[in-house]
Design an enzyme around this catalytic site. Structure first.
Site, short mmCIF file in Angstrom:
data_model
loop_
_atom_site.label_atom_id
_atom_site.label_comp_id
_atom_site.label_asym_id
_atom_site.label_seq_id
_atom_site.Cartn_x
_atom_site.Cartn_y
_atom_site.Cartn_z
N GLY A 8 0.83 -1.21 0.00
CA GLY A 8 0.00 0.00 0.00
C GLY A 8 0.86 1.25 0.00
O GLY A 8 0.51 2.27 0.60
N GLY A 11 -0.54 4.73 -0.82
CA GLY A 11 -1.69 5.20 -0.04
C GLY A 11 -1.32 6.39 0.83
O GLY A 11 -0.22 6.94 0.72
N GLN A 12 -2.24 6.76 1.71
CA GLN A 12 -2.05 7.97 2.52
C GLN A 12 -0.81 7.87 3.41
O GLN A 12 -0.01 8.80 3.47
CB GLN A 12 -3.30 8.23 3.37
CG GLN A 12 -3.30 9.61 4.01
CD GLN A 12 -4.24 9.72 5.21
OE1 GLN A 12 -4.75 8.72 5.71
NE2 GLN A 12 -4.45 10.93 5.68
N ASP A 34 2.49 -1.73 -4.42
CA ASP A 34 1.08 -1.30 -4.40
C ASP A 34 0.39 -2.04 -5.52
O ASP A 34 1.04 -2.63 -6.38
CB ASP A 34 0.96 0.23 -4.56
CG ASP A 34 -0.30 0.76 -3.89
OD1 ASP A 34 -1.40 0.27 -4.22
OD2 ASP A 34 -0.19 1.65 -3.02
N ILE A 35 -0.94 -1.94 -5.53
CA ILE A 35 -1.69 -2.69 -6.54
C ILE A 35 -1.61 -2.02 -7.92
O ILE A 35 -1.84 -2.66 -8.94
CB ILE A 35 -3.14 -2.91 -6.08
CG1 ILE A 35 -3.84 -3.95 -6.96
CG2 ILE A 35 -3.92 -1.61 -6.05
CD1 ILE A 35 -4.76 -4.85 -6.20
N ARG A 36 -1.27 -0.73 -7.93
CA ARG A 36 -1.21 0.02 -9.21
C ARG A 36 0.23 0.13 -9.71
O ARG A 36 1.16 0.00 -8.93
CB ARG A 36 -1.71 1.46 -8.99
CG ARG A 36 -3.15 1.54 -8.56
CD ARG A 36 -3.51 2.97 -8.23
NE ARG A 36 -3.14 3.36 -6.88
CZ ARG A 36 -2.70 4.56 -6.54
NH1 ARG A 36 -2.51 5.49 -7.45
NH2 ARG A 36 -2.43 4.85 -5.28
N TYR A 138 -14.98 -2.69 9.07
CA TYR A 138 -13.60 -2.24 9.25
C TYR A 138 -13.12 -2.53 10.68
O TYR A 138 -12.02 -3.05 10.89
CB TYR A 138 -13.56 -0.74 8.96
CG TYR A 138 -12.21 -0.08 9.09
CD1 TYR A 138 -11.21 -0.30 8.16
CD2 TYR A 138 -11.97 0.82 10.13
CE1 TYR A 138 -9.99 0.34 8.27
CE2 TYR A 138 -10.75 1.47 10.25
CZ TYR A 138 -9.76 1.23 9.31
OH TYR A 138 -8.56 1.86 9.42
N LYS A 142 -10.18 -4.98 12.00
CA LYS A 142 -9.04 -4.49 12.78
C LYS A 142 -8.90 -5.24 14.11
O LYS A 142 -7.78 -5.54 14.55
CB LYS A 142 -9.15 -2.98 13.02
CG LYS A 142 -8.94 -2.15 11.75
CD LYS A 142 -7.53 -2.31 11.20
CE LYS A 142 -7.26 -1.44 9.99
NZ LYS A 142 -5.95 -1.73 9.37
N1 SER Z 1 -9.02 6.97 9.27
C1 SER Z 1 -9.71 5.71 9.36
C2 SER Z 1 -11.06 5.80 8.77
O1 SER Z 1 -11.64 6.85 8.86
C3 SER Z 1 -9.80 5.24 10.77
O2 SER Z 1 -8.74 4.43 11.09
O3 SER Z 1 -11.55 4.84 8.27
#
Ligand code: SER
Length: 322
Positions: A8, A11-12, A34-36, A138, A142
């Site tokens: 990733g 990503g951010q 990354d995937i791209r 999510y 986690k």
């Molecule tokens: N920043 C994340 C989200 O908003 C939380 O871990 O999904």
């Protein structure tokens, strides 16, 4: 010298973590994936789908990785819209990372989140150890991820480490599909349009941290002496608790006529309300010295400067001195 595989990477988090790691460990010791296809000229890069276990293992083995930073994941709102895909990517990817780490005897870092807590956890200064009954896919991913990392540590001795990140605020790569993304968008909208329409309601508090503090926290935890790490897989970390009104008030110190309107997104609002207002970070402070440098004030200054195209200094210490 470590050789680190990062998933990733575009990503951010990866977009800021990879350049920092390359400055510390050397360009060729950080393998970005990354995937791209890569979006810019950079050091070692491999296009990798983390749900492909063979490709994951082969890539790590080929480069002799002894450390894996597994960042690839779907964020909360996106995961809620496609829970099965979230399970496949978030759990399948993590399992492949853990298996690769086990086979190669590598260290593994993966982010957890404030999303591991649900409505029945204490809202203020949510403790390190408390009830974890999330109501989002999510969050379920986690929590299961934290437990899986713990399992691989206890059963196989894999050196797994992790942080429960709050909303991360950054200017390099935008987050996508998260609930806390509004706190990034607000700065760009303020600098460019002088106003913002928030999908999170006034009075909804969540925790945040500026990306340079998050990047340093990852590196610090990965380098920490393992003997002190009691809660190794999932440390609460944060730098500030805020709602949209607090962010707006800080922005108005720089842009006095900044306008904040609301159009609440019911899905994201429901997720936000199920999360803590603020986290207790005592375990991270005591066990490996976590200490963020950026306050809301200092972060706002920098975010507005970047978002408005005026770059503040990139190197050297920033934020409040410890
Ligand atoms: N920043 C994340 C989200 O908003 C939380 O871990 O999904």
């Amino acid at each position: 010298m470590k050789t680190i595989l990062v998933t990733g990477s575009m990503g951010q988090i990866g977009s800021e973590l990879v350049p920092r790691l390359r400055r510390i460990y050397g360009e060729d010791h950080v393998i970005a994936t990354d995937i791209r296809p890569p979006d810019k000229e950079q050091g070692p890069y491999v296009q990798l789908d983390v749900t492909d276990r063979r490709a994951f293992y082969d890539t790590a083995k080929r480069y002799g990785a002894d450390s894996i930073l597994h960042l690839a994941a779907l964020l909360s709102a996106r995961a809620e819209r496609d829970p099965l895909l979230a399970w496949e990517i978030n759990m399948g990817g993590l399992l492949n990372a853990l298996e690769t780490a086990r086979e190669l005897n590598a260290q593994l870092f993966t982010p957890s989140s404030i999303g591991v807590f649900g409505p029945d956890a204490p809202k203020d200064r949510t403790p390190q150890v408390t009830v974890q009954r999330p109501v989002t896919m999510y969050g379920v991913n986690k929590v299961a991820g934290e437990l899986l990392c713990q399992y691989y540590f206890l059963k196989y001795g894999v050196d797994t480490r992790g942080l429960r990140f709050p909303g991360l605020i950054s200017h390099t790569a935008p987050p996508g599909g998260g609930t806390t993304d509004y706190a990034v968008d607000i700065y760009f909208a303020a600098a460019r349009h002088g106003g913002y329409e928030s999908y999170i309601a006034a009075g909804t508090f969540m925790d945040f941290m500026y990306m340079p503090d998050a990047v340093e926290a990852v590196i610090q935890l990965m380098e920490a002496d393992p003997s002190g790490l009691v809660h190794r897989n999932a440390y609460n970390v944060t730098a500030m608790s805020a709602d949209p009104e607090m962010l707006a008030a800080e922005i108005r110190k720089h842009i006095p006529d900044f306008r904040l309107h609301y159009r609440v997104d019911p899905l994201k609002q429901r997720i936000a309300e199920s999360w803590p207002d603020s986290l207790d970070t005592t375990a991270a402070e005591n066990e490996w010295g976590f200490r963020p440098r950026f306050t809301l004030e200092k972060m706002t200054e920098e975010m507005l400067a970047f978002a408005g195209g005026r770059n503040p200094p990139e190197d050297g210490p920033r934020g409040n001195s410890p």
